[in-house]
Design a protein around this motif. Structure first.
Motif, short mmCIF file in Angstrom:
data_model
loop_
_atom_site.label_atom_id
_atom_site.label_comp_id
_atom_site.label_asym_id
_atom_site.label_seq_id
_atom_site.Cartn_x
_atom_site.Cartn_y
_atom_site.Cartn_z
N HIS A 181 0.83 -1.20 0.00
CA HIS A 181 0.00 0.00 0.00
C HIS A 181 0.87 1.26 0.00
O HIS A 181 0.50 2.29 0.56
N ASP A 182 2.04 1.19 -0.61
CA ASP A 182 2.91 2.36 -0.66
C ASP A 182 2.24 3.50 -1.41
O ASP A 182 1.58 3.28 -2.42
N ALA A 183 2.39 4.72 -0.90
CA ALA A 183 1.84 5.88 -1.60
C ALA A 183 2.55 6.06 -2.94
O ALA A 183 3.75 5.84 -3.06
N LEU A 184 1.77 6.46 -3.94
CA LEU A 184 2.36 6.65 -5.26
C LEU A 184 3.16 7.95 -5.30
O LEU A 184 2.76 8.96 -4.71
N PRO A 185 4.25 7.96 -6.01
CA PRO A 185 5.01 9.21 -6.17
C PRO A 185 4.27 10.16 -7.10
O PRO A 185 3.38 9.74 -7.86
N PRO A 186 4.59 11.45 -7.08
CA PRO A 186 3.93 12.42 -7.96
C PRO A 186 4.01 12.03 -9.43
O PRO A 186 3.12 12.37 -10.21
N THR A 187 5.06 11.32 -9.81
CA THR A 187 5.22 10.91 -11.21
C THR A 187 4.00 10.16 -11.72
O THR A 187 3.58 10.32 -12.88
N ALA A 188 3.40 9.35 -10.88
CA ALA A 188 2.27 8.53 -11.31
C ALA A 188 1.09 9.40 -11.73
O ALA A 188 0.50 9.20 -12.79
N ARG A 189 0.75 10.38 -10.89
CA ARG A 189 -0.36 11.27 -11.24
C ARG A 189 0.01 12.14 -12.45
O ARG A 189 -0.86 12.44 -13.28
N HIS A 190 1.25 12.53 -12.55
CA HIS A 190 1.65 13.33 -13.71
C HIS A 190 1.48 12.55 -15.00
O HIS A 190 1.11 13.11 -16.04
N GLU A 191 1.70 11.24 -14.94
CA GLU A 191 1.49 10.42 -16.13
C GLU A 191 0.02 10.39 -16.52
O GLU A 191 -0.32 10.44 -17.72
N LEU A 192 -0.88 10.30 -15.55
CA LEU A 192 -2.31 10.36 -15.85
C LEU A 192 -2.70 11.72 -16.41
O LEU A 192 -3.49 11.82 -17.35
N ASP A 193 -2.14 12.78 -15.82
CA ASP A 193 -2.41 14.12 -16.34
C ASP A 193 -2.02 14.22 -17.81
O ASP A 193 -2.72 14.85 -18.62
#
Length: 466
Positions: free
Chosen positions: A28-40
């Motif tokens: 359940h590790d928190a996702l790094p900002p990179t993950a959301r940036h990829e969705l963006d």
């Protein structure tokens, strides 16, 4: 009854795992900002070959719990103002509706009111036979697995006041020269898979005749409300009672229907006015429609509320459905809607593609004779699309997902359950700025939804055993 149980090792193994419903430990590790940036970047159309999209809702489930949520884009356009899309906005989820409707049917099966292997004519009140195979009965198991020999023809729904039986009655008003029936060798009931929306009009007809209720009302009372959802197969339930939660589906097109990627988002459905059922005069957003279909007889026209595609729901709503199935038929607040054995049966493949037997059309709803380079449809259960990600080139190892896709009016939806790891992905794309078929990805899906699936696999699927 003829059966189609040509199972691959991977599919058979997945079915066994499903029946046990044994959860796996997952990180359940928190996702790094990179993950959301990829969705963006996917939403903005900054991934080469993938078009800009109007909106994306996503919920990821791990260990049976919603652990990641994402929403971006627009829900609707109000004059010069764009309303941001959030996770509670409801959209027409297209063919994912089939899987949800089947939960309603399976409740009747468990109650002993319906048998999947009985002649469906016994429930409909008229004799349903493919005239090209007059001695072969058609069953609900074949209906739900698209192996019934029923075909869509040019259309598969009727307006209010029409009679559903006219699709199938020789020389009936909507018989259309028998276009709703397969013909030819190896195409009889139980022999051949062809994706057909009309199957689910038939299924809804069984529900209506057995319960004496309109399909939309039965589904609301037996499935959606017990799950704690305000989702509905009657769009006016949402547009009148929760008008701000009703989101539009979009495309960027000109008045002639040509794609205009640099233009404005054009609503395709569920904008300012809503028809509660096929053929009804639309009412405005927020306007109560009053009493509708007061003289309707259940079973008269079960296509009215689009059982094959008309459910309005959010990604959060569908997450509750996924959690129900992952928990073996129990809701998050402890209500039992289905038995675990029923959930297992829904996901057990009934049809599996066999190239030597030429036993099905693998291209899905568009029935493109050339087909994708990788088969969209390899296996199908009781309203469940069964996919091995290795076959689609996403995973190096066999990894089976069970669920459904949805594609209509700009919506591109994915509802995938990973029973082995007690996980799920729900992702709803609400429209594209350019032809979604123009770019190719790794899977046979459209490029934008291909990008979303592979994003989930990078950040969640590959970590299932961490």
């Amino acid at each position: 009854m003829k059966t189609l149980l040509l199972k691959s090792r991977a599919v058979s193994a997945a079915a066994g795992l499903l029946l046990s419903l044994a959860p796996a430990t997952m990180a359940h590790d928190a996702l790094p900002p990179t993950a959301r940036h990829e969705l963006d970047a996917i939403v903005a159309g900054k991934v080469p070959g993938s078009p800009q999209i109007s909106g994306l809702q996503m919920v990821v489930i791990k260990d049976g719990k919603a652990t990641f949520e994402y929403a971006a884009g627009i829900a609707r356009v109000d004059g010069e103002k764009s309303i941001p899309l959030n996770l509670d906005h409801k959209v027409r989820i297209a063919s994912i509706s089939k899987l949800v409707a089947t939960i309603g049917l399976m409740r009747l099966v468990e109650a002993g009111k319906v048998n999947l292997d009985t002649d469906v004519s016994d429930y409909l009140g008229f004799k349903l036979r493919n005239p090209n195979f007059p001695n072969d009965q058609i069953t609900l198991r074949e209906i739900l697995s698209h192996s019934s020999s029923i075909r869509d023809g040019d259309y598969y729904w009727l307006k209010g006041g029409e009679e559903f039986e006219e699709f199938f009655k020789p020389y009936g008003k909507h018989y259309d020269g028998g276009a709703h029936f397969a013909h030819g060798g190896n195409k009889g009931p139980g022999e051949y898979f062809t994706y057909s929306n009309l199957n689910f009009g038939i299924m809804a007809g069984v529900i209506e005749k057995v319960t004496g209720q309109r399909f939309d009302r039965y589904m609301r009372e037996s499935v959606l409300e017990p799950l704690g959802l305000s989702a509905s197969y009657n769009v006016c339930d949402v547009s009148a009672n929760e008008p701000e939660t009703m989101a539009s589906l979009f495309r960027k097109r000109d008045e002639d229907g040509n794609w205009r990627p640099e233009g404005d988002w054009v609503p395709q459905l569920d904008d300012k006015r809503f028809s509660c059922y096929y053929g009804m005069e639309p009412v405005a957003r927020g306007e109560a429609p009053g009493a509708i279909l007061e003289d309707y007889t259940p079973g008269q026209n079960p296509t009215l509320f689009s059982p094959q595609g008309g459910l309005r729901a959010s990604a959060r709503d569908l997450a509750k459905v996924a959690q129900l199935l992952l928990a073996g038929g129990e809701t998050t607040d402890g209500k039992r809607l289905l038995d675990p054995q029923t959930v297992g049966e829904m996901a057990q493949p009934i049809w599996v593609y066999d190239a030597r037997a030429e036993n099905g059309n693998t291209t899905g709803e568009d029935l493109d004779p050339n087909g994708p380079s990788k088969r969209l449809m390899n296996a199908y259960g009781l309203s469940t699309h069964v996919v091995d990600l290795r076959d689609w080139g996403v995973s190096d190892d066999s990894h089976v997902l069970v669920g459904h896709l949805g594609d209509a009016y700009g919506l591109m939806g994915q509802f995938w359950i990973d029973f082995e790891n007690n996980a799920a992905l729900i992702a709803l794309i609400t429209g594209t700025a350019d032809d979604p078929a123009a770019g190719t990805g790794i899977t046979p899906m459209y490029r934008a939804e291909d990008e979303v699936l592979r994003w989930w696999w990078r950040w969640f699927g590959n970590k299932a055993d961490d």
